[in-house]
Design an enzyme around this catalytic site. Structure first.
Site, PDB file in Angstrom:
ATOM      1  N   GLU A  72      -2.626  -7.173   9.029  1.00 29.64           N
ATOM      2  CA  GLU A  72      -4.048  -7.179   9.381  1.00 29.64           C
ATOM      3  C   GLU A  72      -4.506  -5.897  10.081  1.00 29.64           C
ATOM      4  O   GLU A  72      -5.677  -5.743  10.398  1.00 29.64           O
ATOM      5  CB  GLU A  72      -4.370  -8.443  10.191  1.00 29.64           C
ATOM      6  CG  GLU A  72      -4.199  -9.676   9.306  1.00 29.64           C
ATOM      7  CD  GLU A  72      -4.545 -10.992   9.983  1.00 29.64           C
ATOM      8  OE1 GLU A  72      -5.269 -10.965  10.996  1.00 29.64           O
ATOM      9  OE2 GLU A  72      -4.088 -12.035   9.480  1.00 29.64           O
ATOM     10  N   HIS A 101       0.869   5.150   1.452  1.00 30.90           N
ATOM     11  CA  HIS A 101       0.149   6.011   2.388  1.00 30.90           C
ATOM     12  C   HIS A 101       0.774   7.412   2.355  1.00 30.90           C
ATOM     13  O   HIS A 101       2.003   7.540   2.406  1.00 30.90           O
ATOM     14  CB  HIS A 101       0.245   5.423   3.803  1.00 30.90           C
ATOM     15  CG  HIS A 101      -0.518   6.217   4.802  1.00 30.90           C
ATOM     16  ND1 HIS A 101      -1.902   6.178   4.860  1.00 30.90           N
ATOM     17  CD2 HIS A 101      -0.117   7.101   5.744  1.00 30.90           C
ATOM     18  CE1 HIS A 101      -2.309   7.003   5.820  1.00 30.90           C
ATOM     19  NE2 HIS A 101      -1.250   7.571   6.370  1.00 30.90           N
ATOM     20  N   ASN A 126       0.852  -1.184   0.000  1.00 36.34           N
ATOM     21  CA  ASN A 126       0.000   0.000   0.000  1.00 36.34           C
ATOM     22  C   ASN A 126       0.888   1.234   0.000  1.00 36.34           C
ATOM     23  O   ASN A 126       2.024   1.179   0.478  1.00 36.34           O
ATOM     24  CB  ASN A 126      -0.876   0.005   1.260  1.00 36.34           C
ATOM     25  CG  ASN A 126      -1.808   1.201   1.293  1.00 36.34           C
ATOM     26  OD1 ASN A 126      -2.402   1.582   0.279  1.00 36.34           O
ATOM     27  ND2 ASN A 126      -1.941   1.819   2.457  1.00 36.34           N
TER      28      ASN A 126
HETATM   29  C1  GRF Z   1      -2.828   8.721  -2.693  1.00 31.86           C
HETATM   30  O1  GRF Z   1      -2.637   9.920  -1.987  1.00 31.86           O
HETATM   31  C2  GRF Z   1      -2.331   7.553  -1.887  1.00 31.86           C
HETATM   32  O2  GRF Z   1      -1.255   7.869  -1.057  1.00 31.86           O
HETATM   33  C3  GRF Z   1      -3.529   7.205  -1.038  1.00 31.86           C
HETATM   34  O3  GRF Z   1      -4.638   7.430  -1.864  1.00 31.86           O
HETATM   35  C4  GRF Z   1      -4.310   8.405  -2.868  1.00 31.86           C
HETATM   36  C5  GRF Z   1      -4.603   7.751  -4.178  1.00 31.86           C
HETATM   37  O4  GRF Z   1      -4.523   8.650  -5.257  1.00 31.86           O
HETATM   38  N1  GRF Z   1      -3.445   5.852  -0.542  1.00 31.86           N
HETATM   39  P1  GRF Z   1      -4.644   8.103  -6.734  1.00 31.86           P
HETATM   40  O5  GRF Z   1      -6.005   7.422  -6.864  1.00 31.86           O
HETATM   41  O6  GRF Z   1      -3.517   7.147  -6.979  1.00 31.86           O
HETATM   42  O7  GRF Z   1      -4.564   9.314  -7.616  1.00 31.86           O
END
Ligand code: GRF
Length: 205
Positions: free
Chosen positions: A140, A107, A105
């Protein structure tokens, strides 16, 4: 390496990953893009690049029931790495256990600070002078998995939620492809909470 990407919205990280694959920065192919929202702009990006992309409706399903559908689609395509890219749902333990240390992921904060939603606003409201982005393996918990890569950005006097989000996004577009590429080259090793990066290949160059 076959990758599956999960989105809910804009898909700008998806676009950055597609572009990194096209320029040979990631030795992988996106086999499937899944969205939990029919209106996700990212689906159009996937269609444009001829990537199989499906909206799967979570309506009326429990988290676990929904995740069974996602996992079935991903396994069916032989996906080896799942990348959450703006996917706005918390995934179930069933999903996490179906791809152990194979879900990433991104973040928009320096974890473990500012987990969850509106991470940029949280950083500003707290008065932090630095924030950034983190790519991590998904466990998790919520934004708690082992950290793969992080990049800091300064928070300046005149920064707003929008300006900070923009600065962080510019770094996300580099950091996420880099982490995916390391994984695809077999250079990431998870030891407890620490993700070791094998630099042997880089050193040989
Ligand atoms: C990004 O800021 C990412 O860090 C977060 O959600 C946003 C997704 O943006 N998890 P995008 O859909 O990739 O433009």
């Amino acid at each position: 390496m076959k990758i599956g990407i999960l989105i809910s919205g804009r898909g700008s990280n998806l676009a950055a990953i597609i572009s990194a694959i096209k320029s040979d920065k990631i030795p992988a192919k996106i086999s499937l893009c899944l969205s939990d929202r029919a209106s996700a702009k990212g689906l159009e990006i996937a269609y444009l690049h001829k990537i199989p992309a499906i909206f799967i409706d979570p309506k009326g399903l429990s988290r676990e029931e929904y995740d069974h559908l996602l996992v079935a689609e991903l396994k069916n395509k032989g996906v080896e790495l799942v990348c959450l890219a703006g996917f706005m749902r918390i995934i179930s333990p069933y999903f996490v256990r179906s791809f152990p240390n194979r879900i990433m992921n991104i973040h928009p904060a320096l974890l473990p600070s500012f987990t969850g939603l509106s991470a940029q606003k949280q950083a500003l409201d707290y008065g932090a002078k630095v924030s950034g982005c983190t790519v991590h393996f998904v466990d998790e918990g919520c934004d708690t998995g082992p950290i793969i890569l992080q990049k800091a950005v300064p928070i300046l006097e005149n920064d707003t939620e929008e300006s900070l989000a923009k600065k962080i996004l510019a770094e996300e577009y580099k950091l996420y492809p880099e982490a995916i590429s390391l994984f695809c080259q077999g250079r990431l090793r998870v030891e407890g909470r620490r993700v070791r990066i094998d630099n042997t290949l880089a050193n040989q160059k």
